[in-house]
Write a protein that holds these residues in place. Structure first.
Motif, PDB file in Angstrom:
ATOM      1  N   HIS A  84      -9.359   5.408   5.932  1.00 42.34           N
ATOM      2  CA  HIS A  84      -8.880   4.482   4.904  1.00 42.34           C
ATOM      3  C   HIS A  84      -7.393   4.201   5.076  1.00 42.34           C
ATOM      4  O   HIS A  84      -6.683   4.967   5.723  1.00 42.34           O
ATOM      5  CB  HIS A  84      -9.077   5.073   3.503  1.00 42.34           C
ATOM      6  N   HIS A  86      -4.345   4.285   2.544  1.00 39.29           N
ATOM      7  CA  HIS A  86      -3.973   4.792   1.227  1.00 39.29           C
ATOM      8  C   HIS A  86      -2.614   4.230   0.837  1.00 39.29           C
ATOM      9  O   HIS A  86      -1.764   3.963   1.682  1.00 39.29           O
ATOM     10  CB  HIS A  86      -3.863   6.322   1.254  1.00 39.29           C
ATOM     11  N   VAL A 120      -7.085   5.436  -2.159  1.00 36.95           N
ATOM     12  CA  VAL A 120      -7.598   4.471  -1.173  1.00 36.95           C
ATOM     13  C   VAL A 120      -7.387   3.046  -1.677  1.00 36.95           C
ATOM     14  O   VAL A 120      -7.693   2.728  -2.827  1.00 36.95           O
ATOM     15  CB  VAL A 120      -9.101   4.708  -0.924  1.00 36.95           C
ATOM     16  N   VAL A 121      -6.867   2.187  -0.809  1.00 37.38           N
ATOM     17  CA  VAL A 121      -6.789   0.758  -1.135  1.00 37.38           C
ATOM     18  C   VAL A 121      -7.648  -0.083  -0.194  1.00 37.38           C
ATOM     19  O   VAL A 121      -8.020  -1.205  -0.540  1.00 37.38           O
ATOM     20  CB  VAL A 121      -5.335   0.245  -1.144  1.00 37.38           C
ATOM     21  N   SER A 123     -11.030   0.524   2.689  1.00 40.75           N
ATOM     22  CA  SER A 123     -11.950   1.369   3.458  1.00 40.75           C
ATOM     23  C   SER A 123     -12.093   0.776   4.859  1.00 40.75           C
ATOM     24  O   SER A 123     -12.525  -0.369   5.008  1.00 40.75           O
ATOM     25  CB  SER A 123     -13.321   1.431   2.773  1.00 40.75           C
ATOM     26  N   THR A 131     -13.648  -2.482   0.301  1.00 42.18           N
ATOM     27  CA  THR A 131     -12.881  -2.088  -0.867  1.00 42.18           C
ATOM     28  C   THR A 131     -12.968  -0.574  -1.067  1.00 42.18           C
ATOM     29  O   THR A 131     -13.768   0.109  -0.425  1.00 42.18           O
ATOM     30  CB  THR A 131     -13.411  -2.782  -2.134  1.00 42.18           C
ATOM     31  N   PRO A 132     -12.171  -0.028  -1.995  1.00 43.50           N
ATOM     32  CA  PRO A 132     -12.267   1.406  -2.277  1.00 43.50           C
ATOM     33  C   PRO A 132     -13.651   1.844  -2.749  1.00 43.50           C
ATOM     34  O   PRO A 132     -13.974   3.032  -2.658  1.00 43.50           O
ATOM     35  CB  PRO A 132     -11.214   1.616  -3.375  1.00 43.50           C
ATOM     36  N   PHE A 135     -15.436   3.932  -0.179  1.00 39.69           N
ATOM     37  CA  PHE A 135     -14.654   4.992   0.467  1.00 39.69           C
ATOM     38  C   PHE A 135     -15.476   6.219   0.832  1.00 39.69           C
ATOM     39  O   PHE A 135     -15.099   6.973   1.719  1.00 39.69           O
ATOM     40  CB  PHE A 135     -13.440   5.367  -0.387  1.00 39.69           C
ATOM     41  N   VAL A 161      -7.628  -2.834  -7.048  1.00 37.44           N
ATOM     42  CA  VAL A 161      -8.382  -1.589  -6.989  1.00 37.44           C
ATOM     43  C   VAL A 161      -8.522  -0.901  -8.343  1.00 37.44           C
ATOM     44  O   VAL A 161      -9.264   0.062  -8.464  1.00 37.44           O
ATOM     45  CB  VAL A 161      -7.770  -0.595  -5.978  1.00 37.44           C
ATOM     46  N   THR A 164     -11.828   1.173  -9.912  1.00 36.70           N
ATOM     47  CA  THR A 164     -12.725   1.730  -8.904  1.00 36.70           C
ATOM     48  C   THR A 164     -13.105   3.175  -9.218  1.00 36.70           C
ATOM     49  O   THR A 164     -14.076   3.684  -8.668  1.00 36.70           O
ATOM     50  CB  THR A 164     -12.071   1.693  -7.517  1.00 36.70           C
ATOM     51  N   TYR A 166     -11.430   5.775  -8.365  1.00 33.98           N
ATOM     52  CA  TYR A 166     -10.841   6.723  -7.430  1.00 33.98           C
ATOM     53  C   TYR A 166      -9.560   7.288  -8.033  1.00 33.98           C
ATOM     54  O   TYR A 166      -8.816   6.557  -8.690  1.00 33.98           O
ATOM     55  CB  TYR A 166     -10.551   6.050  -6.090  1.00 33.98           C
ATOM     56  N   ALA A 169      -6.116   5.260  -8.851  1.00 29.07           N
ATOM     57  CA  ALA A 169      -6.275   3.817  -8.664  1.00 29.07           C
ATOM     58  C   ALA A 169      -5.856   3.008  -9.887  1.00 29.07           C
ATOM     59  O   ALA A 169      -5.438   1.854  -9.756  1.00 29.07           O
ATOM     60  CB  ALA A 169      -7.717   3.489  -8.299  1.00 29.07           C
TER      61      ALA A 169
END
Length: 231
Positions: A84, A86, A120-121, A123, A131-132, A135, A161, A164, A166, A169
């Motif tokens: 990824h 990041h 993650v921004v 994948s 997109t994340p 991931f 993001v 998401t 994550y 995010a």
């Protein structure tokens, strides 16, 4: 693959890719037709004593990564490796050290590294959504052959993001703001996947256990193995 690159980016951009990945002499100049792009490169170094290394490049224009390539080696052989970009507004936007090993188990899991490299921004998978949200879809990431792989993907868009789920995010800005930060050298490439017990596959081994990201996955599949900042 070279023909596909030329179709998407044009011959001069393909020449830049060759220079970035070491396929042309280091003295080769950047073609005029790609000087409007921001060209970023990263040297990937090991995390968690994985033995992994490599380099990455990205050609970014606006909110699109026109091309991104990774050449990695020293990875778990014949296994998929999630990877990824990041970035985090509140992160250090650098590679982590064991100083972030908050549970003191002698290794860095993915979440422990977030204060350094951010959430993650993008994948960097081989097909489909980048997109994340993707991931953890390990099946769509590159598989190392004898511990190495060459990866290339073109025309990847940055996205919003927030939402998401994550870690970290929610605090990020818009796709345009994220793209600007990456162009400014704040993006970090992270490759995941380490066969700690050396049995040739990702499994729930002691003492690593299951992934902190998804209990259906072993920690071996998601722990970070290599990292580099896109300067």
């Amino acid at each position: 693959m070279k023909n596909n690159i030329k179709l998407v980016l044009g011959a001069s951009a393909a020449a830049l890719i060759a220079v970035s990945m070491g396929a042309a002499p280091a003295s080769a100049h950047v073609p005029k037709s790609v000087r409007g792009n921001v060209v970023l490169t990263a040297h990937l170094t090991e995390l968690n004593d994985s033995g992994a290394s490599g380099k990455a490049f990205a050609v970014v224009r606006g909110e699109t990564i026109r091309a991104i390539g990774i050449r990695a080696k020293g990875l778990t052989p014949d296994a998929p490796h999630a990877q990824h970009i990041h970035y985090g507004e509140q992160a250090m936007n650098e590679c982590p050290t064991l100083a972030l090993d908050t549970d003191g188990d002698g290794r860095l899991n993915t979440v422990e590294g977030v204060p350094a490299y951010g959430p993650v921004v993008v994948s960097l998978n081989t097909s489909g959504d980048t997109t994340p949200a993707s991931f953890l879809d390990v099946s769509r990431f590159p598989v190392s052959k004898n511990g190495s792989y060459n990866y290339l993907r073109t025309n990847v868009s940055f996205t919003d993001v927030a939402g998401t789920g994550y870690p970290g995010a929610e605090g990020l800005g818009t796709a345009a703001q994220i793209a600007e930060a990456i162009r400014d050298g704040e993006g970090v490439v992270v490759i995941h996947g380490i066969d700690y017990d050396g049995n040739g596959t990702y499994n729930v081994s002691d003492p690593e256990g299951v992934s902190e990201l998804d209990p259906a996955l072993p920690a071996e599949a998601t722990d970070p193995a290599a990292c580099g900042v896109l300067h």
